[in-house]
Design a protein around this motif. Structure first.
Motif, short mmCIF file in Angstrom:
data_model
loop_
_atom_site.label_atom_id
_atom_site.label_comp_id
_atom_site.label_asym_id
_atom_site.label_seq_id
_atom_site.Cartn_x
_atom_site.Cartn_y
_atom_site.Cartn_z
N THR A 51 74.43 45.45 2.81
CA THR A 51 73.54 45.93 1.76
C THR A 51 74.30 46.83 0.78
O THR A 51 74.20 46.66 -0.44
N ASP B 97 66.16 40.06 3.19
CA ASP B 97 65.99 40.63 4.53
C ASP B 97 64.51 41.02 4.67
O ASP B 97 64.08 42.04 4.15
N ARG C 250 63.29 44.05 8.00
CA ARG C 250 63.27 45.51 7.97
C ARG C 250 62.91 45.97 6.57
O ARG C 250 63.74 45.88 5.66
N GLN D 59 66.27 50.39 0.69
CA GLN D 59 67.65 50.88 0.54
C GLN D 59 68.34 50.18 -0.63
O GLN D 59 68.93 50.82 -1.50
N ASP E 258 71.24 39.44 -0.71
CA ASP E 258 71.47 40.14 0.56
C ASP E 258 70.65 39.44 1.65
O ASP E 258 69.53 38.99 1.40
MG LIG Z 1 71.35 45.52 5.21
#
Ligand SMILES: [Mg+2]
Ligand SMILES: Nc1nc2c(ncn2[C@@H]2O[C@H](COP(=O)(O)OP(=O)(O)O)[C@@H](O)[C@H]2O)c(=O)[nH]1
Length: 444
Positions: free
Chosen positions: A108, A131, A134, A140, A183
């Motif tokens: 990330t 992703d 999570r 993030q 990502d």
């Molecule tokens: Mg990550």
């Protein structure tokens, strides 16, 4: 980065530079230092052994183009580059980049760093988060992207939950951007569901780049991971992260070399700008602490015709050697600059005058004079007495004064050459012969 490896290597190089002469013992000691340093950096024993053999072999047997100390450092430099992974170039063109790797490897962070990299190169990047496991991962990345004003897309942007649906919508949304960075979710180990998901995303997007992110701290394990990911989706490049935080980076870099995948970038810290292109030659220069060594070696390689400069310090310096050396020096252009870098640097003798006097004409004259000598005389100029002197002058259509001049010049060069291999004041770096000042500064 790899501070410990770097300081051990610098110490080994310092020993070479300050050693009285380069012989088997010095080289053996260098090899031992090298082995210790590389093994501490987690480089595989078999690689270390191979490298040691090559360094030993080349350091002692290769023809010298540089002075012996520089030669050994050049060998060390080249061989270290050889065990590092190859670098791959990620072009500055429109493309999709799929980021893969285990959980915690730095994927990330690297997405944002990569976006920043392209941004600095004048391209427009955009980032998609695939992703879905999570929510924190998405937050993030979103936050990192907002720091650098890079557009961001995730499940919330399209209200979809399926990974494939999300990436499809994302690339459509960002179609007009130059670089789309995707990502993905990692796992703690190489689990088959992660691999399946990556395969599906990769098949759907056909991304030009599939970059594997590896944490440098895994050391030699890098090779296993790189192979597994490569088999699954075909890796086009590797990013090794956290080079700042581990002594095992040498292991990761050299393990990757074995897999044939090239290294594209290194992560060197937590900040978004702590990211650099991997360039093995620069990397090794930095490890050895020698910004200038590359220039030095390039100059020597490009401009000196190896055949013409066979002079070895151990061997005798004959008139033939003198001629070859003068010719080579003449080819090299601006003397003053080169004198700083070549074995001739830093001598007490008035080298400037000596060299400037050797004009093209004089060089031709020297050649003619030498042609009139016997092989024995060229190899052993000492035997040239009065009658030989007259014979040579007559034979070459020159004067005895000119023949004497050549002989005098030869003796002067011979003295210089001797002063490279002998030394006055072991350990007194500033008076060392033949090591360019710039290089010495870096070694201290
Ligand atoms: Mg990550
Ligand atoms: N010191 C350092 N930390 C890094 C580097 N790259 C990533 N990290 C940190 O490693 C942790 C995991 O990174 P992350 O990008 O979330 O990994 P991911 O799980 O693969 O997405 C975070 O705390 C990052 O700040 C690096 O090059 N140097």
């Amino acid at each position: 980065m790899l501070d410990r490896l770097s300081s051990s290597l610098k110490e080994a190089v310092r020993k070479i530079v300050t050693s009285k002469r380069i012989d088997k013992r010095t080289v053996d000691e260098l090899v031992r230092d090298l082995q210790r340093a590389l093994i501490q950096a987690d480089v595989k024993i078999s690689i270390v052994k191979e490298l040691s053999n090559r360094v030993r072999e080349r350091a002692l047997k290769e023809k010298l183009v540089l002075n012996p100390r520089e030669h050994v450092i050049k060998v060390l430099y080249e061989e270290l580059i050889g065990i590092l992974g190859k670098s791959v170039d990620i072009p500055l063109t429109k493309q999709k980049i799929l980021m893969v790797g285990l959980h915690g490897s730095g994927k990330t962070s690297s997405c944002a760093k990569l976006a920043r990299y392209f941004q600095k190169k004048g391209l427009k990047p955009a980032v998609i988060c695939a992703d879905v496991y999570r929510p924190a991962a998405s937050d993030q990345l979103k936050q990192l992207c907002s720091q650098i004003s890079v557009p961001f897309f995730d499940s919330n942007s399209c209200g979809k939950k399926d990974v494939i649906e999300i990436v499809k919508a994302g690339v459509k949304e960002f179609a007009r951007y130059d670089v789309q960075i995707i990502d993905t979710a990692g796992r703690h180990a190489l689990e088959s569901d992660m691999i399946d998901e990556l395969r599906r995303i990769s098949a759907e997007l056909s991304p030009e780049q599939r970059l594997l992110v590896l944490d440098a701290a895994i050391g030699q394990q890098a090779s296993r991971q790189a192979k597994a990911f490569d088999e699954a989706i075909g890796i086009t490049g590797i990013i090794i992260t956290k080079m700042d935080g581990t002594a095992k980076g040498g292991g990761a870099l050299s393990a990757v070399e074995e897999t044939g995948s090239g290294i594209a970038f290194l992560g060197t810290g937590e900040k978004l700008d702590d990211f650099e292109r991997f360039e093995p030659d620069r990397f090794v220069s930095r490890l050895l602490g020698m910004g200038d060594i590359k220039t030095l070696i390039e100059l020597a390689d490009e401009r000196l015709d190896k055949e013409e400069l066979e002079t070895t310090l151990r061997g005798k310096f004959t008139l033939n050697d003198l001629y070859a050396q003068l010719e080579a020096l003449r080819k090299m252009g601006p003397f003053k600059k080169l004198i700083q870098m070549l074995p001739l640097g830093g001598l007490d003798l008035n080298i400037d005058d000596a060299l400037y006097q050797v004009t093209e004409d004089k060089l031709k004259r020297f050649r003619v004079i030498m042609d009139s000598m016997t092989e024995e005389e060229r190899n052993e100029p000492k035997i040239i007495d009065g009658s030989r002197l007259r014979r040579i002058a007559t034979g070459s259509g020159t004067t005895t004064a000119e023949v004497k001049e050549l002989l005098k010049y030869h003796r002067m060069m011979q003295r210089m050459i001797k002063s490279f291999s002998s030394t006055r004041g072991r350990g007194k770096i500033p008076t060392m012969r033949g090591i360019p000042l710039k290089m010495m500064k870096n070694l201290k």
